[in-house]
Write a protein that holds these residues in place. Structure first.
Motif, PDB file in Angstrom:
ATOM      1  N   ARG A  19       5.087  34.214  -3.778  1.00 34.97           N
ATOM      2  CA  ARG A  19       5.274  34.656  -2.403  1.00 34.97           C
ATOM      3  C   ARG A  19       6.746  34.933  -2.152  1.00 34.97           C
ATOM      4  O   ARG A  19       7.600  34.072  -2.352  1.00 34.97           O
ATOM      5  N   LEU A  20       7.005  36.138  -1.693  1.00 37.14           N
ATOM      6  CA  LEU A  20       8.360  36.530  -1.304  1.00 37.14           C
ATOM      7  C   LEU A  20       8.521  36.372   0.202  1.00 37.14           C
ATOM      8  O   LEU A  20       7.566  36.584   0.956  1.00 37.14           O
ATOM      9  N   SER A  21       9.744  36.014   0.589  1.00 38.95           N
ATOM     10  CA  SER A  21      10.068  35.902   2.003  1.00 38.95           C
ATOM     11  C   SER A  21      11.310  36.729   2.297  1.00 38.95           C
ATOM     12  O   SER A  21      12.178  36.875   1.439  1.00 38.95           O
ATOM     13  N   VAL A  81       9.271  38.194   7.227  1.00 34.85           N
ATOM     14  CA  VAL A  81       8.142  38.925   6.671  1.00 34.85           C
ATOM     15  C   VAL A  81       7.891  38.370   5.271  1.00 34.85           C
ATOM     16  O   VAL A  81       8.822  38.024   4.543  1.00 34.85           O
ATOM     17  N   TYR A  82       6.615  38.266   4.932  1.00 32.17           N
ATOM     18  CA  TYR A  82       6.213  37.682   3.656  1.00 32.17           C
ATOM     19  C   TYR A  82       5.450  38.711   2.817  1.00 32.17           C
ATOM     20  O   TYR A  82       4.822  39.623   3.356  1.00 32.17           O
ATOM     21  N   LEU A  83       5.485  38.509   1.522  1.00 28.96           N
ATOM     22  CA  LEU A  83       4.642  39.282   0.617  1.00 28.96           C
ATOM     23  C   LEU A  83       3.990  38.299  -0.346  1.00 28.96           C
ATOM     24  O   LEU A  83       4.655  37.740  -1.214  1.00 28.96           O
ATOM     25  N   GLN A  84       2.697  38.075  -0.137  1.00 28.29           N
ATOM     26  CA  GLN A  84       1.944  37.228  -1.039  1.00 28.29           C
ATOM     27  C   GLN A  84       1.415  38.095  -2.164  1.00 28.29           C
ATOM     28  O   GLN A  84       0.674  39.052  -1.918  1.00 28.29           O
ATOM     29  N   MET A  85       1.795  37.751  -3.396  1.00 28.33           N
ATOM     30  CA  MET A  85       1.422  38.555  -4.555  1.00 28.33           C
ATOM     31  C   MET A  85       0.519  37.722  -5.454  1.00 28.33           C
ATOM     32  O   MET A  85       0.926  36.659  -5.940  1.00 28.33           O
ATOM     33  N   ASN A  86      -0.694  38.195  -5.643  1.00 29.10           N
ATOM     34  CA  ASN A  86      -1.658  37.512  -6.509  1.00 29.10           C
ATOM     35  C   ASN A  86      -2.017  38.408  -7.686  1.00 29.10           C
ATOM     36  O   ASN A  86      -1.778  39.619  -7.665  1.00 29.10           O
ATOM     37  N   SER A  87      -2.604  37.806  -8.698  1.00 30.63           N
ATOM     38  CA  SER A  87      -3.040  38.547  -9.889  1.00 30.63           C
ATOM     39  C   SER A  87      -1.922  39.444 -10.416  1.00 30.63           C
ATOM     40  O   SER A  87      -2.131  40.638 -10.676  1.00 30.63           O
ATOM     41  N   LEU A  88      -0.754  38.874 -10.560  1.00 30.95           N
ATOM     42  CA  LEU A  88       0.407  39.663 -10.968  1.00 30.95           C
ATOM     43  C   LEU A  88       0.235  40.204 -12.378  1.00 30.95           C
ATOM     44  O   LEU A  88      -0.337  39.542 -13.265  1.00 30.95           O
ATOM     45  N   GLN A  89       0.738  41.408 -12.570  1.00 33.17           N
ATOM     46  CA  GLN A  89       0.659  42.120 -13.841  1.00 33.17           C
ATOM     47  C   GLN A  89       2.073  42.452 -14.302  1.00 33.17           C
ATOM     48  O   GLN A  89       3.015  42.487 -13.502  1.00 33.17           O
TER      49      GLN A  89
END
Length: 118
Positions: A19-21, A81-89
């Motif tokens: 997760r980026l903030s 603002v957040y960026l939730q990143m799942n299943s990263l490639q």
């Protein structure tokens, strides 16, 4: 003037999450749009790629490559603002830049590196 400071980057294994903030400070009134762009390594002459945007009172927009995997959200009380990143490639490896649009003036953060190891 608006200052944007990102955090949350780092090394993550493929399939993992991060997760980026991005915290906004300064004259932060009327920031209609916030979001995230990225630039892959070894592509200094290439434009930054849109990842996700969140538009006040309208909604969100995502790049096709991250739809279903990434989620953008905004906490106005925290000016974040957040960026939730799942299943990263591995293809997600890049410097991620926070973006804000105040009126017609764009602002950028300094970027945070995300490296996905396969």
């Amino acid at each position: 003037q608006v200052q944007l400071v990102e955090s949350g980057g780092g090394l993550v294994q493929a399939g993992g999450s991060r997760r980026l903030s991005c915290v906004a400070s300064g004259s932060i009134f009327d920031i209609e749009i916030m979001g995230w762009y990225r630039q892959a390594p070894g592509t200094p002459g290439k434009q930054r790629e849109l990842v996700a945007l969140i538009v006040s009172g309208v909604g969100t927009n995502y790049a096709d490559s991250v739809k279903g995997r990434f989620t953008i959200s905004r906490d106005n009380a925290k000016n974040t603002v957040y960026l939730q990143m799942n299943s990263l490639q591995s293809e997600d490896t890049a410097i991620y830049y926070c973006y804000a649009l105040q009126g017609i003036r764009p602002y950028w953060g300094q970027g945070t590196q995300v490296t996905v190891s396969s």
